[in-house]
Write a protein that holds these residues in place. Structure first.
Motif, PDB file in Angstrom:
ATOM      1  N   THR A   1      -6.035  21.195   3.782  1.00 46.30           N
ATOM      2  CA  THR A   1      -6.124  22.647   3.920  1.00 46.30           C
ATOM      3  C   THR A   1      -6.493  23.238   2.581  1.00 46.30           C
TER       4      THR A   1
ATOM      5  N   ARG B   1      -0.505  25.827  10.860  1.00 51.49           N
ATOM      6  CA  ARG B   1      -0.732  25.214   9.549  1.00 51.49           C
ATOM      7  C   ARG B   1      -0.288  26.123   8.398  1.00 51.49           C
TER       8      ARG B   1
ATOM      9  N   ARG C   1      -4.272  26.226  14.786  1.00 51.84           N
ATOM     10  CA  ARG C   1      -4.374  26.428  13.335  1.00 51.84           C
ATOM     11  C   ARG C   1      -3.288  27.329  12.775  1.00 51.84           C
TER      12      ARG C   1
ATOM     13  N   GLY D   1      -4.798  18.477  13.481  1.00 46.44           N
ATOM     14  CA  GLY D   1      -5.720  19.000  14.477  1.00 46.44           C
ATOM     15  C   GLY D   1      -5.225  18.903  15.906  1.00 46.44           C
TER      16      GLY D   1
ATOM     17  N   GLN E   1     -10.104  23.739  18.967  1.00 44.11           N
ATOM     18  CA  GLN E   1     -10.407  24.356  17.677  1.00 44.11           C
ATOM     19  C   GLN E   1     -11.074  23.360  16.730  1.00 44.11           C
ATOM     20  N   GLN E   2     -10.762  22.084  16.910  1.00 43.78           N
ATOM     21  CA  GLN E   2     -11.388  21.033  16.106  1.00 43.78           C
ATOM     22  C   GLN E   2     -12.707  20.551  16.716  1.00 43.78           C
TER      23      GLN E   2
ATOM     24  N   ARG F   1      -1.847  20.276  11.106  1.00 44.53           N
ATOM     25  CA  ARG F   1      -2.784  19.831  10.071  1.00 44.53           C
ATOM     26  C   ARG F   1      -3.619  18.651  10.528  1.00 44.53           C
TER      27      ARG F   1
END
Length: 478
Positions: free
Chosen positions: A6, A330, A327, A323, A443-444, A321
């Motif tokens: 990150t 995180r 998000r 994935g 999202q990944q 973190r």
């Protein structure tokens, strides 16, 4: 698999806050010594006598020691997996199984935290009837205030929270040692001998089985150093803290249970109001004993709540973190506190507190559900160690293989002891959370399920639906 990096900034500090071996050990001891130890005398006496208790602690102590060795050896052998039980499950069995371990463990921590508040307010209910057994509107209101007070405290920083946990761990261990010493001063060998056997109508094997979930609950926290391993100064500290913390707590738990049988008859112990340690000490030294234990319980539970809240947030942070969760989980603040995960943990605890208002037996239900939820990541961690041992196959790793086999067999035995009811209830909590897994994977821009994971999700969903139907029909009581 290492967590996704990150970018440094206001939501992700450049490096993790590091703590000493002593502080890591207090994460283990602090999370294990909570409400459970104060309920041990009556909980064991309801199921078995001295003989069954000694065998149960031998099985539980031996099995959990194997699990402690699993965590110790995995920390050294796979230092790249610094997210503990989540990363072991993910690395060994895939993304969705990793989610299962992380979400199950997180839910266990949150439900356990609710148990702590129920236990505190239920204890105070002995002198304040409006609090009942911790499940009245006033009790829930007080518990809710406590949840958000700790939320504010932990947001101030991991290092500050860890330092406070170290102090509280010492403060809550001393009264328990005092309890053991005082009970030994009035220990009656004749009473102890009369308490040797449990209920003659129940076989010894069944007596031992019914105590297994209790031992799981009090040993949850053995993974405290592993979950917080990103804060360790040296990887070797993780394993040392786990073994040191476990052996210390095992000695305390076994002593509390066994010495109680030498104070009053088993039937009287079984009938004591929780926390039963208070009733035993009252019988030993008088009325002030119950007040002493009540004070110690509040200190112990608040300390355990602090440690558990930190661990619950760490697991969600690691999964996010990697994935496998959205998000927003995180996010960390400038003091390395996982604020997104901490917020979600507090919200779940608050929601579970509302459920307590409608629970028939909030104390037992929270205790056994917490244990069952924790068994899933425990089993997966042991199974991952076994997988590594099989893949390695070298003579020099024979010891690792034996430890992994014993830990896997023990956690399988515990899953059997938990029974189908609580395993189905676990699915009611874990399956709906799959939406977070789906969001995180999308999202990944990654594939959500492999074919095998899709089958696992379908089976878990069927189990959750069955549980809901059985609850609606009153077959499963909550």
């Amino acid at each position: 698999m290492t967590p996704a990096p990150t970018a440094p900034g206001p939501t992700a500090p450049a490096q993790a806050t590091h703590v000493s071996l002593l502080t890591l050990s207090t994460f283990v001891v602090g999370s294990m010594i909570g409400a459970g130890v104060f309920s041990l005398p009556a909980t064991f006496a309801e199921s078995t006598g001295v003989a069954g208790t000694l065998i149960a602690w031998a099985i539980a102590g031996g099995g959990m020691f194997m699990l402690a060795l699993v965590f110790q050896r995995l920390a050294v052998r796979r230092p790249d997996l610094d997210a503990g039980i989540f990363s072991y499950a993910k690395e060994g069995f895939g993304n969705y199984v990793g989610y299962f371990a992380a979400f199950g463990y997180w839910a266990s921590a949150c439900v356990g935290n609710v148990f702590y508040w129920v236990f505190i307010t239920g204890t105070l209910g002995a002198v304040l009837p409006a609090l009942g057994e911790g499940n009245t509107p006033l009790a829930v209101a007080i518990s809710s205030a406590g949840i958000w007070l700790f939320y504010v405290l932990i947001r101030r920083g991991v290092r500050e929270a860890a330092a406070l946990n170290r102090i509280v761990t010492i403060a809550k261990t001393v009264p328990i040692v005092v309890f053991v010493v005082l009970c030994l001063t009035v220990f009656d060998p004749a009473v102890f001998a009369a308490n040797w056997s449990g209920d003659p109508g129940t076989g010894l094997g069944e007596q031992i089985r019914t105590t297994m979930l209790v031992t799981v609950f009090v040993f949850i926290g053995i993974e405290g150093a592993t979950v917080n391993s990103r804060h360790a100064r040296r990887r070797s500290d993780v394993g040392r803290a786990t073994v040191l913390g476990f052996l210390s707590v095992l000695a305390v738990f076994a002593s509390v249970t066994v010495v109680s049988y030498g104070v009053i008859p088993r039937a009287e112990i079984a009938g004591l109001r929780q926390p039963s340690m208070g009733g035993v000490l009252e019988a030993a030294v008088g009325g002030w004993g119950a007040a002493f234990i009540g004070f110690a319980l509040v200190v112990a539970v608040l300390g355990a709540y602090l440690a558990w809240t930190l661990m619950a947030a760490e697991v969600l942070l690691s999964a996010a973190r990697a994935g496998d969760l959205p998000r927003f989980l995180r996010r960390t603040n400038a003091k390395d506190t996982p604020t997104g995960a901490l917020t979600l943990s507090s919200l779940l605890a608050q929601a579970m507190l509302v459920v307590v208002l409608f629970a028939q037996n909030a104390f037992d239900a929270a205790l056994e559900l917490t244990s069952a939820l924790a068994l899933i990541p425990f089993f997966l961690s042991a199974a991952f160690a076994l997988k590594l041992a099989v893949q390695d196959g070298r003579r020099g790793r024979l010891g690792d293989g034996i430890v992994a086999v014993l830990a896997t067999l023990y956690t399988l035995y515990l899953l059997w002891a938990a029974g189908a009811t609580y395993l189905l209830l676990c699915l009611v909590i874990i399956v709906p959370g799959t939406i977070l897994f789906v969001i995180g994977r999308r999202q990944q821009r990654a594939r959500v399920f492999t074919p095998l994971e899709a089958v696992l999700f379908a089976l878990a969903t069927i189990g959750a639906v069955v549980a809901v139907v059985l609850i609606a029909q009153g077959i499963i009581a909550v």
